[in-house]
Design a protein around this motif. Structure first.
Motif, short mmCIF file in Angstrom:
data_model
loop_
_atom_site.label_atom_id
_atom_site.label_comp_id
_atom_site.label_asym_id
_atom_site.label_seq_id
_atom_site.Cartn_x
_atom_site.Cartn_y
_atom_site.Cartn_z
N LYS A 1 0.78 -1.25 -0.06
CA LYS A 1 0.06 0.00 0.12
C LYS A 1 0.93 1.17 0.26
CE LYS A 1 -2.37 1.34 3.73
NZ LYS A 1 -3.49 1.27 4.78
N VAL A 2 0.76 2.22 -1.01
CA VAL A 2 1.41 3.23 -1.11
C VAL A 2 0.27 4.62 -0.82
CG1 VAL A 2 2.94 4.59 -2.71
CG2 VAL A 2 3.25 2.26 -2.70
N ILE A 3 0.43 5.39 -0.19
CA ILE A 3 -0.35 6.56 -0.13
C ILE A 3 0.66 7.65 -0.61
CG2 ILE A 3 -1.66 8.11 1.29
CD1 ILE A 3 -2.21 6.07 3.24
N GLU A 4 0.34 8.56 -1.74
CA GLU A 4 1.34 9.47 -2.02
C GLU A 4 0.15 11.03 -2.12
OE1 GLU A 4 1.65 9.43 -6.54
OE2 GLU A 4 1.59 7.45 -6.01
N VAL A 5 1.07 11.72 -1.54
CA VAL A 5 0.55 13.35 -1.55
C VAL A 5 1.17 14.00 -2.54
CG1 VAL A 5 0.07 15.30 -0.43
CG2 VAL A 5 -0.31 13.16 0.87
N THR A 6 0.59 14.59 -3.58
CA THR A 6 1.52 14.82 -4.98
C THR A 6 0.93 16.12 -5.43
OG1 THR A 6 2.70 14.07 -7.11
CG2 THR A 6 0.38 13.35 -6.38
N ASP A 7 1.83 16.78 -6.34
CA ASP A 7 1.58 17.98 -7.08
C ASP A 7 1.66 17.61 -8.52
OD1 ASP A 7 2.07 20.27 -8.67
OD2 ASP A 7 2.74 21.48 -6.79
N PRO A 8 0.59 17.94 -9.40
CA PRO A 8 0.84 17.62 -10.74
C PRO A 8 1.88 18.23 -11.58
CG PRO A 8 -1.46 18.19 -10.38
CD PRO A 8 -0.53 18.45 -9.13
N PHE B 1 -2.26 17.85 -4.17
CA PHE B 1 -2.00 18.98 -3.13
C PHE B 1 -1.33 20.06 -4.06
CE2 PHE B 1 0.42 20.96 0.44
CZ PHE B 1 -0.66 21.34 1.25
N PRO B 2 -1.75 20.58 -4.93
CA PRO B 2 -0.89 21.58 -5.72
C PRO B 2 -0.35 22.84 -4.77
CG PRO B 2 -3.20 21.81 -6.25
CD PRO B 2 -3.27 20.48 -5.25
N LEU B 3 0.96 22.91 -5.17
CA LEU B 3 1.56 23.93 -4.50
C LEU B 3 1.45 25.45 -5.45
CD1 LEU B 3 5.01 22.14 -3.27
CD2 LEU B 3 2.69 22.62 -2.12
N ASP B 4 0.50 26.10 -5.26
CA ASP B 4 0.23 27.16 -6.21
C ASP B 4 1.26 28.21 -6.37
OD1 ASP B 4 -2.23 26.13 -6.30
OD2 ASP B 4 -3.15 27.21 -4.86
N ARG B 5 2.09 28.47 -5.23
CA ARG B 5 2.92 29.75 -5.28
C ARG B 5 4.08 29.20 -6.30
NH1 ARG B 5 4.28 31.27 0.75
NH2 ARG B 5 4.30 28.93 1.01
N LEU B 6 4.50 27.71 -6.31
CA LEU B 6 5.43 27.19 -7.20
C LEU B 6 5.06 26.92 -8.56
CD1 LEU B 6 7.27 25.00 -4.31
CD2 LEU B 6 8.27 27.19 -5.31
N HIS B 7 3.91 26.35 -8.59
CA HIS B 7 3.47 25.75 -9.75
C HIS B 7 2.03 26.21 -10.00
CE1 HIS B 7 5.84 22.39 -8.12
NE2 HIS B 7 6.72 22.88 -8.82
N PRO B 8 1.88 27.51 -10.73
CA PRO B 8 0.57 28.15 -10.80
C PRO B 8 -0.34 27.24 -11.66
CG PRO B 8 2.30 29.36 -12.15
CD PRO B 8 2.78 28.16 -11.20
#
Length: 240
Positions: free
Chosen positions: A121-128, A153-160
């Motif tokens: 089982k792999v849970i991943e929190v990731t940004d496209p 969990f997109p990081l808006d400041r880094l990846h708009p």
């Protein structure tokens, strides 16, 4: 990553210092004695745990938000930084990974994007649009021995552009297929197809925030937490 500025604000902005110094505690104080000294020197500091360290007279303090500081009850000194062992192990990182691993129950897996049907089982929190997230995605796509539960969990400041990509994935009739499309870069140079936002990204963000995620990617693999994409650590847990 150790957030020095955020923790410094936590300690100093609370007006934590006392002008009254306590009597020096014994060389091997009990946890109660360490807690008493900590309260005397830093009465405004909120913390969850006090743990011993390999360093004589230095104690690990788990402050709110899973921030780690080190404290000398004998002198009242607070140390911000990391402790490494002689064999090059980051003991501070190990504590943070243990604390994050304990939060695995906070993930409602039925709300995740499920990919695969393997025994691990792999849970991943990731940004496209996170390059390290994409490396991790490609790696796990090449394994047939994992079941992945993906939270976006997109990081808006880094990846708009990551926010709208995440919304497209979660609003798709087949989120797993949309995930693969986006993470393979299909929409880096062309617009996304029209879609109606179903609001699921707000739920994924809420879950990640409750767990304490501040960066991506983050993985929970068979109950072990890994900060960032590190295939060597993955393979130590589930093999090659």
């Amino acid at each position: 990553m150790f957030n020095l500025s955020r923790l410094a604000v936590l300690i100093f902005a609370l007006g934590c210092f006392s002008t009254v110094a306590p009597a020096a505690p014994p060389s091997q104080p009990t946890t109660d004695a360490v807690a008493k000294a900590l309260k005397t020197y830093y009465p405004g500091l909120k913390y969850d745990q006090i743990n011993p360290t390999p360093l004589q007279g230095i104690y690990e303090i788990v402050a709110q938000g899973n921030e780690i500081v080190y404290f000398s009850p004998a002198s009242g000194h607070m140390i911000l930084g990391e402790i490494w062992s002689a064999d090059r192990k980051n003991l501070t990182r190990a504590t943070k990974d243990r604390l994050m691993a304990e939060k695995i129950s906070l993930f409602p897996l039925e709300k995740a994007i499920k990919i695969g049907n393997g025994p691990h089982k792999v849970i991943e929190v990731t940004d496209p649009d996170c390059p390290f997230c994409r490396q991790g995605s490609a790696y796990f796509a090449g394994r047939v021995d994992v079941t992945r539960y993906v939270f976006l969990f997109p990081l808006d400041r880094l990846h708009p552009n990551a926010d709208v990509k995440a919304r497209y994935i979660l609003s798709s009739p087949d989120p797993a297929a949309a995930y693969e499309e986006v993470f393979s870069g299909n929409f880096d140079q062309q617009p996304l197809p029209d879609f109606k936002d179903n609001g699921q990204l707000e739920l994924h963000r809420k879950i990640a925030n409750e767990v304490g995620v501040t960066g991506t990617p983050q993985y929970w693999i068979d109950g072990h937490h890994i900060n960032g994409f590190n295939p060597q650590m993955v393979e130590q847990i589930i093999g090659k």
